[in-house]
Design an enzyme around this catalytic site. Structure first.
Site, PDB file in Angstrom:
ATOM      1  N   LYS A  62      -7.697 -61.000 -47.743  1.00 40.08           N
ATOM      2  CA  LYS A  62      -6.883 -61.397 -49.261  1.00 40.08           C
ATOM      3  C   LYS A  62      -6.438 -59.907 -49.370  1.00 40.08           C
ATOM      4  CE  LYS A  62      -9.949 -64.645 -49.799  1.00 40.08           C
ATOM      5  NZ  LYS A  62     -11.134 -64.766 -49.854  1.00 40.08           N
ATOM      6  N   ASP A  85     -20.161 -58.305 -52.311  1.00 37.96           N
ATOM      7  CA  ASP A  85     -18.994 -59.029 -51.413  1.00 37.96           C
ATOM      8  C   ASP A  85     -17.709 -58.639 -52.182  1.00 37.96           C
ATOM      9  OD1 ASP A  85     -16.717 -60.444 -50.827  1.00 37.96           O
ATOM     10  OD2 ASP A  85     -18.272 -62.524 -51.030  1.00 37.96           O
ATOM     11  N   TRP A  96     -18.485 -67.964 -54.642  1.00 39.61           N
ATOM     12  CA  TRP A  96     -18.824 -67.565 -53.666  1.00 39.61           C
ATOM     13  C   TRP A  96     -20.246 -66.726 -53.651  1.00 39.61           C
ATOM     14  CZ3 TRP A  96     -16.046 -68.794 -49.933  1.00 39.61           C
ATOM     15  CH2 TRP A  96     -14.676 -69.131 -50.010  1.00 39.61           C
TER      16      TRP A  96
HETATM   17  C1  PLP Z   1     -12.334 -65.565 -49.742  1.00 36.51           C
HETATM   18  C2  PLP Z   1     -13.672 -65.349 -50.049  1.00 36.51           C
HETATM   19  C3  PLP Z   1     -14.716 -65.374 -49.123  1.00 36.51           C
HETATM   20  C4  PLP Z   1     -14.836 -66.287 -48.014  1.00 36.51           C
HETATM   21  O1  PLP Z   1     -13.966 -65.616 -46.954  1.00 36.51           O
HETATM   22  P1  PLP Z   1     -13.907 -66.483 -45.547  1.00 36.51           P
HETATM   23  O2  PLP Z   1     -13.381 -65.233 -44.664  1.00 36.51           O
HETATM   24  O3  PLP Z   1     -13.488 -67.520 -45.755  1.00 36.51           O
HETATM   25  O4  PLP Z   1     -15.615 -66.712 -45.038  1.00 36.51           O
HETATM   26  C5  PLP Z   1     -16.062 -65.014 -49.825  1.00 36.51           C
HETATM   27  N1  PLP Z   1     -15.962 -63.974 -50.879  1.00 36.51           N
HETATM   28  C6  PLP Z   1     -15.093 -63.902 -51.547  1.00 36.51           C
HETATM   29  C7  PLP Z   1     -14.958 -63.209 -52.891  1.00 36.51           C
HETATM   30  C8  PLP Z   1     -13.805 -64.628 -51.294  1.00 36.51           C
HETATM   31  O5  PLP Z   1     -12.710 -64.245 -52.023  1.00 36.51           O
END
Ligand code: PLP
Length: 363
Positions: free
Chosen positions: A198, A174, A103
């Site tokens: 998540k 993030d 990511w």
């Molecule tokens: C799942 C995830 C993403 C991507 O998320 P999307 O909503 O599919 O774009 C980005 N960063 C982290 C840390 C993730 O776990």
């Protein structure tokens, strides 16, 4: 809960049962309006109250100061990979990124489209088994921001001590896969974002928490929808928001508040993760992917002695009502995602199964 199994999937992921039951009612008839939550106008008083309460609960749970905006955005966390540099990285300037997994690599690739990217730390050569300590890298003080991924969903690593940026360099995080899993000092960050699917709700909404002064950095050429300022000015209602996802976020936040908030869930999350890591530490049969000091409380990644045993493990677990234990394709092995909504009983059931499986399938 006869119609439920334990869902260890990394995302979209398990949600609180009580929230799903309430949503099942509200999707047909919201507050006796004779209309479902997915049908009412986003301009209706009913929905206005939903989004307002979602924001105020978030502010309360994370203690978000008044000089930060809370935005409900679309496009997933992945859209933040370009929105962050588009809004915060002026042409000719540079930003620093800590590379701790897929990511962050994706975010780095997007940022390079807009400016110079420095990567003062990367754990890639070691297989992304760890996140750095603050002393392990040097951040250029001329960086527009320092970017990190607080929990690396795929590798099962997580900062237990957050990075510290030089003075006047905002931290951008993030937090998609550990948002609201533990207390966070928001004042240490310039911007935090998290996709909902998540730890917060269903896919379709991304929460952005951004400090007011950073809203002014965006260049004039930026399209309206891609400016944080647009969404801040309109209370996330510049265009139609993802109403159902925002509603679900509100319900999950109510559930979390009733449970005692982020400090309470942190304690539960620590306990759940410890049950699985104890097995990994005690039984050589299971090999943890993450280095001990970097272990995630959200995604527990491990290998069995052979890929065949891993296949057998996930299949047998599924037959016993434990789904989603296959690891991400880029690391293989197994992964148990044990977000806020995974009940303790689910993790205990998995821990028991791990002990039994190892005994029944010696190498
Ligand atoms: C799942 C995830 C993403 C991507 O998320 P999307 O909503 O599919 O774009 C980005 N960063 C982290 C840390 C993730 O776990």
């Amino acid at each position: 809960m006869p119609d439920r199994i334990y869902n260890f999937s990394a995302g979209p992921a398990t949600l609180p049962y009580s929230v799903l039951q309430q949503a099942a009612k509200d999707i047909v008839n919201f507050q006796d309006s004779g209309m479902g939550i997915v049908e009412i106008s986003h301009r209706s008083p009913g929905f206005a109250a939903v989004i307002a309460e979602a924001e105020s609960l978030l502010r309360e749970l994370l203690d978000i100061p008044d000089n930060y905006k809370v935005l409900f955005m679309q496009g997933g966390a992945s859209s933040q990979f370009f929105m962050v540099p588009m809004n915060l990285l002026a042409p000719g300037k540079k930003a620093s990124y800590l590379n701790t997994g897929v990511w962050s690599k994706k975010a780095i690739a997007e940022a390079k489209l807009f400016g110079e990217v420095l990567v003062p730390y990367s754990s890639e050569t070691g297989g992304f088994r760890k996140v750095p300590d603050p002393g392990e890298y040097q951040v250029d003080p001329a960086s527009e921001y320092l970017y990190l991924v607080s929990n690396n969903t795929i590798y099962g690593t997580q900062y237990q001590k957050m990075p510290v940026a030089p003075a006047n360099v905002p931290l951008v995080a993030d937090m998609s896969s550990d948002f609201l899993s533990r207390p966070v000092d928001v004042t240490k960050f310039g911007l935090i974002f998290a996709g909902a699917q998540k730890n917060l709700g269903p896919a379709g909404v991304t929460v952005v928490i951004v400090r007011d002064d950073l809203l002014e950095r965006a260049p004039a050429s930026l399209p309206t929808m891609l400016r944080y300022q647009t969404h801040a000015d309109k209370g996330s209602m510049f265009n139609t928001p993802p109403c159902f996802s925002v509603y679900m976020v509100r319900e999950v936040l109510k559930w979390l508040k009733n449970l005692g908030g982020v400090a309470a869930i942190r304690d539960i999350n620590e306990e759940k993760a410890a049950w699985l890591y104890q097995i990994i530490d005690e039984m050589p049969y299971y090999r943890g992917h993450a280095e001990t000091a970097s272990r995630s409380r959200m995604n527990v990644t491990f290998n069995l002695p052979t890929p065949d045993l891993e296949k057998k493990f996930t299949a047998e677990a599924a037959s016993l009502g434990m789904a989603g234990l296959k690891g991400h394709s880029s690391v293989g092995g197994c992964r148990a995602s044990i977000y806020n909504a995974m009940p303790q009983e689910g993790v205990r059931t998995l821990a028991d199964f791990m002990r039994r499986f190892a005994a029944a399938n010696p190498v």
